[in-house]
Design a protein around this motif. Structure first.
Motif, mmCIF file in Angstrom:
data_model
loop_
_atom_site.group_PDB
_atom_site.id
_atom_site.type_symbol
_atom_site.label_atom_id
_atom_site.label_comp_id
_atom_site.label_asym_id
_atom_site.label_seq_id
_atom_site.Cartn_x
_atom_site.Cartn_y
_atom_site.Cartn_z
ATOM 1 N N ASP A 9 -0.787 4.997 15.657
ATOM 2 C CA ASP A 9 -1.167 3.611 15.422
ATOM 3 C C ASP A 9 -0.425 2.659 16.356
ATOM 4 O OD1 ASP A 9 -2.618 4.535 13.165
ATOM 5 O OD2 ASP A 9 -0.798 4.405 11.928
ATOM 6 N N ALA A 10 -0.944 1.443 16.430
ATOM 7 C CA ALA A 10 -0.235 0.382 17.143
ATOM 8 C C ALA A 10 1.091 0.093 16.434
ATOM 9 C CB ALA A 10 -1.086 -0.881 17.180
ATOM 10 N N VAL A 11 2.081 -0.348 17.205
ATOM 11 C CA VAL A 11 3.366 -0.719 16.615
ATOM 12 C C VAL A 11 3.156 -2.000 15.807
ATOM 13 C CG1 VAL A 11 5.776 -1.297 17.053
ATOM 14 C CG2 VAL A 11 4.574 0.293 18.581
ATOM 15 N N PRO A 12 3.541 -2.016 14.541
ATOM 16 C CA PRO A 12 3.319 -3.219 13.723
ATOM 17 C C PRO A 12 4.218 -4.374 14.170
ATOM 18 C CG PRO A 12 4.601 -1.618 12.500
ATOM 19 C CD PRO A 12 4.167 -0.928 13.764
ATOM 20 N N ALA A 42 3.130 -6.668 19.222
ATOM 21 C CA ALA A 42 4.265 -5.794 19.524
ATOM 22 C C ALA A 42 3.868 -4.903 20.700
ATOM 23 C CB ALA A 42 4.628 -4.954 18.307
ATOM 24 N N GLN A 43 4.406 -5.188 21.868
ATOM 25 C CA GLN A 43 4.020 -4.486 23.096
ATOM 26 C C GLN A 43 5.152 -3.605 23.600
ATOM 27 O OE1 GLN A 43 2.855 -8.255 25.222
ATOM 28 N NE2 GLN A 43 1.073 -7.030 25.778
ATOM 29 N N PRO A 44 4.990 -2.299 23.526
ATOM 30 C CA PRO A 44 6.018 -1.415 24.093
ATOM 31 C C PRO A 44 5.948 -1.401 25.612
ATOM 32 C CG PRO A 44 4.176 -0.124 23.288
ATOM 33 C CD PRO A 44 3.885 -1.556 22.917
ATOM 34 N N PHE A 45 6.977 -0.852 26.199
ATOM 35 C CA PHE A 45 6.940 -0.582 27.631
ATOM 36 C C PHE A 45 5.998 0.587 27.888
ATOM 37 C CE2 PHE A 45 11.473 -2.271 28.167
ATOM 38 C CZ PHE A 45 11.052 -3.420 28.827
ATOM 39 N N VAL A 46 5.352 0.553 29.027
ATOM 40 C CA VAL A 46 4.581 1.705 29.480
ATOM 41 C C VAL A 46 5.231 2.215 30.765
ATOM 42 C CG1 VAL A 46 2.916 0.318 30.797
ATOM 43 C CG2 VAL A 46 2.279 2.597 30.030
ATOM 44 N N GLY A 47 5.364 3.512 30.841
ATOM 45 C CA GLY A 47 5.865 4.148 32.052
ATOM 46 C C GLY A 47 4.707 4.843 32.750
ATOM 47 N N VAL A 48 4.603 4.659 34.048
ATOM 48 C CA VAL A 48 3.493 5.239 34.804
ATOM 49 C C VAL A 48 4.060 6.118 35.909
ATOM 50 C CG1 VAL A 48 1.401 4.785 36.132
ATOM 51 C CG2 VAL A 48 2.100 3.190 34.324
ATOM 52 N N GLN A 49 3.707 7.371 35.885
ATOM 53 C CA GLN A 49 4.133 8.265 36.960
ATOM 54 C C GLN A 49 3.045 8.330 38.026
ATOM 55 O OE1 GLN A 49 5.650 12.062 35.693
ATOM 56 N NE2 GLN A 49 7.345 11.130 34.585
ATOM 57 N N GLY A 50 3.472 8.574 39.244
ATOM 58 C CA GLY A 50 2.523 8.617 40.347
ATOM 59 C C GLY A 50 3.128 9.273 41.572
ATOM 60 N N PHE A 51 2.392 9.228 42.651
ATOM 61 C CA PHE A 51 2.842 9.768 43.934
ATOM 62 C C PHE A 51 2.921 8.624 44.930
ATOM 63 C CE2 PHE A 51 1.248 13.399 41.697
ATOM 64 C CZ PHE A 51 2.017 14.475 42.133
ATOM 65 N N PHE A 52 4.002 8.584 45.702
ATOM 66 C CA PHE A 52 4.202 7.509 46.668
ATOM 67 C C PHE A 52 4.492 8.086 48.044
ATOM 68 C CE2 PHE A 52 8.043 8.345 44.235
ATOM 69 C CZ PHE A 52 9.037 8.517 45.197
ATOM 70 N N MET A 53 4.377 7.236 49.058
ATOM 71 C CA MET A 53 4.425 7.688 50.448
ATOM 72 C C MET A 53 5.653 7.136 51.168
ATOM 73 S SD MET A 53 1.357 7.450 53.259
ATOM 74 C CE MET A 53 1.206 5.662 53.124
ATOM 75 N N THR A 80 -2.618 -1.892 26.278
ATOM 76 C CA THR A 80 -2.198 -3.277 26.049
ATOM 77 C C THR A 80 -0.678 -3.424 26.111
ATOM 78 O OG1 THR A 80 -2.199 -2.941 23.646
ATOM 79 C CG2 THR A 80 -4.226 -3.765 24.640
ATOM 80 N N ALA A 81 -0.004 -2.357 26.549
ATOM 81 C CA ALA A 81 1.452 -2.402 26.702
ATOM 82 C C ALA A 81 1.813 -3.115 28.005
ATOM 83 C CB ALA A 81 2.016 -0.988 26.674
ATOM 84 N N VAL A 82 3.102 -3.252 28.244
ATOM 85 C CA VAL A 82 3.561 -3.911 29.469
ATOM 86 C C VAL A 82 4.349 -2.914 30.314
ATOM 87 C CG1 VAL A 82 3.580 -6.232 28.512
ATOM 88 C CG2 VAL A 82 5.603 -4.801 28.244
ATOM 89 N N PRO A 83 4.149 -2.922 31.624
ATOM 90 C CA PRO A 83 4.894 -1.979 32.463
ATOM 91 C C PRO A 83 6.400 -2.200 32.370
ATOM 92 C CG PRO A 83 3.078 -2.978 33.693
ATOM 93 C CD PRO A 83 3.212 -3.744 32.411
ATOM 94 N N MET A 84 7.144 -1.121 32.354
ATOM 95 C CA MET A 84 8.583 -1.224 32.494
ATOM 96 C C MET A 84 8.864 -1.985 33.786
ATOM 97 S SD MET A 84 11.535 0.239 31.158
ATOM 98 C CE MET A 84 11.187 1.933 30.661
#
Length: 414
Positions: A285-288, A295-306, A366-370
């Motif tokens: 569920d969404a964080v109450p 209530a917006q948690p951080f989102v972590g996004v992994q990827g590949f960079f150059m 709907t979270a926010v990036p770290m």
């Protein structure tokens, strides 16, 4: 594994013109002086961790077959990649491409070791939060592949309905009659501001303000605002009530949840297997909200960079956009890592197939990036220990919070 071939013809034309420039790479050249086509076209060196290496083996072979460019997959410990990348790229010994986390980006950019990736119109093919996370100063610096965030894990046998507010959740936890109304893992010494952040944002107290384009503004420290003070008072109240307990670590929180001792657990997808293995029917569920706002948690996004020093920019860009960025590879990376894909088509398919992924994915959307700006390092130094002191009742919560904000501001200014 078939990959996105829509730009490979164009790449072939570019490679024919620039094949001499592509001989060698930032990791040491073609590696043998052979006159075979792959070596003549150059070599890409890609730093990956063990799980990603297995997924990329097949598309790397296809890339070589299609383009004549060899791909050398070098396994690294994920936790060591950032620092080794920063130290080796300036010497010409680093890779062309590496896997990593988006919150490394500010440090990579300020050290001049990472190059923008030209996604063009294909940027719209990814979840917006993933592109936002890999953006810095208006440019995109990576091809994202996974989105990770926390959410509220609920034992449906103990709590049939998702709570909308903190008070609703505590009331449901009380009604369940379990030992704990709610569980979240906190470090006994350093707290855990990552897990507490959605509650903080619900009071209107983000760490930093944002610019018009949505990027973080390091000159606009918001953590000490009136919402932050209200959050600090709330922390103190929850600590006094025994709902937030610094002596319950992440491991203990998981152990108690899978033991049926609480209907609610604030956690990430990494704890789903333990709950399922215990036979618990869970919902995500969404964080109450505790402060009235979302209530917006951080989102972590992994990827590949150059690498900024890559001598194989054309090949590296092609591999990133048309291979790592293909639905097939993004899906395979999801199947190995268990985190929602960043590519929207793969994301939608994963969400449709798995309600657990759907739950985390909906919260993450709907979270926010770290924050990926270097100034965030100054925040971590003071943030968790202050929250911990407040929860433990070691002083006036507002005074402690304002001292933390002042210390952060001073550290950023240094």
């Amino acid at each position: 594994m078939k990959v996105n071939k829509k730009s490979i013809v164009a790449f072939g034309a570019m490679a024919a013109v620039s094949s001499l420039a592509l001989v060698g790479c930032a990791s040491g050249g073609s590696g043998g002086g052979s006159t075979d086509a792959p070596d003549a076209a150059g070599t890409l060196t890609v730093w990956v961790d063990a799980d990603r290496a297995g997924v990329l083996k097949e598309p790397a072979a296809e890339f070589t077959q299609e383009t004549g460019v060899k791909v050398n997959l070098v396994q690294k410990d994920f936790g060591e990649i950032r620092d080794q990348f920063i130290s080796q790229v300036p010497t010409g010994k680093g890779p062309d491409i590496a896997v990593g986390a988006h919150d490394w980006l500010g440090t990579l950019v300020t050290n001049g070791v990472v190059a923008p990736v030209e996604l063009g119109d294909t940027a719209a093919d990814y979840e917006k939060v993933a592109i936002d996370a890999w953006s810095y100063d208006g440019q995109v610096y990576g091809v994202p592949y996974s989105i990770e965030n926390i959410a509220l894990m609920r034992n449906t046998a103990l709590a049939p309905e998702a709570p909308a507010t903190w008070d609703d959740m505590i009331a449901a936890g009380t009604a369940a009659g379990t030992e704990y109304k709610f569980l979240v893992g906190l470090d006994p010494e350093a707290g855990d501001p990552y897990h507490m952040y959605p509650f903080q944002t619900s009071f209107g107290a983000p760490v930093f303000g944002t610019n018009a384009d949505g990027t973080y503004n390091p000159d606009d420290l918001q953590i000490g605002n009136a919402g932050g003070e209200a959050f600090a008072q709330w922390l103190a109240a929850q600590g006094a009530a025994g709902i937030l307990n610094p002596n319950i670590s992440g491991d203990l929180a998981r152990e108690n949840f899978v033991g049926g001792k609480s209907p609610f657990f604030l956690t990430g997808p990494w704890n789903v297997p333990a709950a399922q293995e215990a036979g618990i029917d869970i919902a995500i569920d969404a964080v109450p909200t505790s402060g009235g706002e979302a209530a917006q948690p951080f989102v972590g996004v992994q990827g590949f960079f150059m690498s900024a020093k890559s001598e194989n920019v054309v090949a590296a860009t092609n591999f990133l956009t048309n291979y790592v960025g293909s639905e097939e590879v993004q899906t395979a990376l999801y199947e190995v890592g268990g985190r929602a894909p960043a590519l929207s088509s793969a994301f939608d398919a994963a969400v449709a197939a798995d309600p657990i992924v759907a739950g985390f994915g909906e919260v993450g959307a709907t979270a926010v990036p770290m924050p990926n700006i270097p100034e965030m390092g100054s925040v971590w130094e003071f943030w968790g220990v202050t929250e911990n002191a407040i929860v433990k009742g070691e002083g006036d919560p507002v005074a402690l919070w304002q001292k933390m904000a002042a210390d952060i501001q001073a550290a950023i200014a240094r």
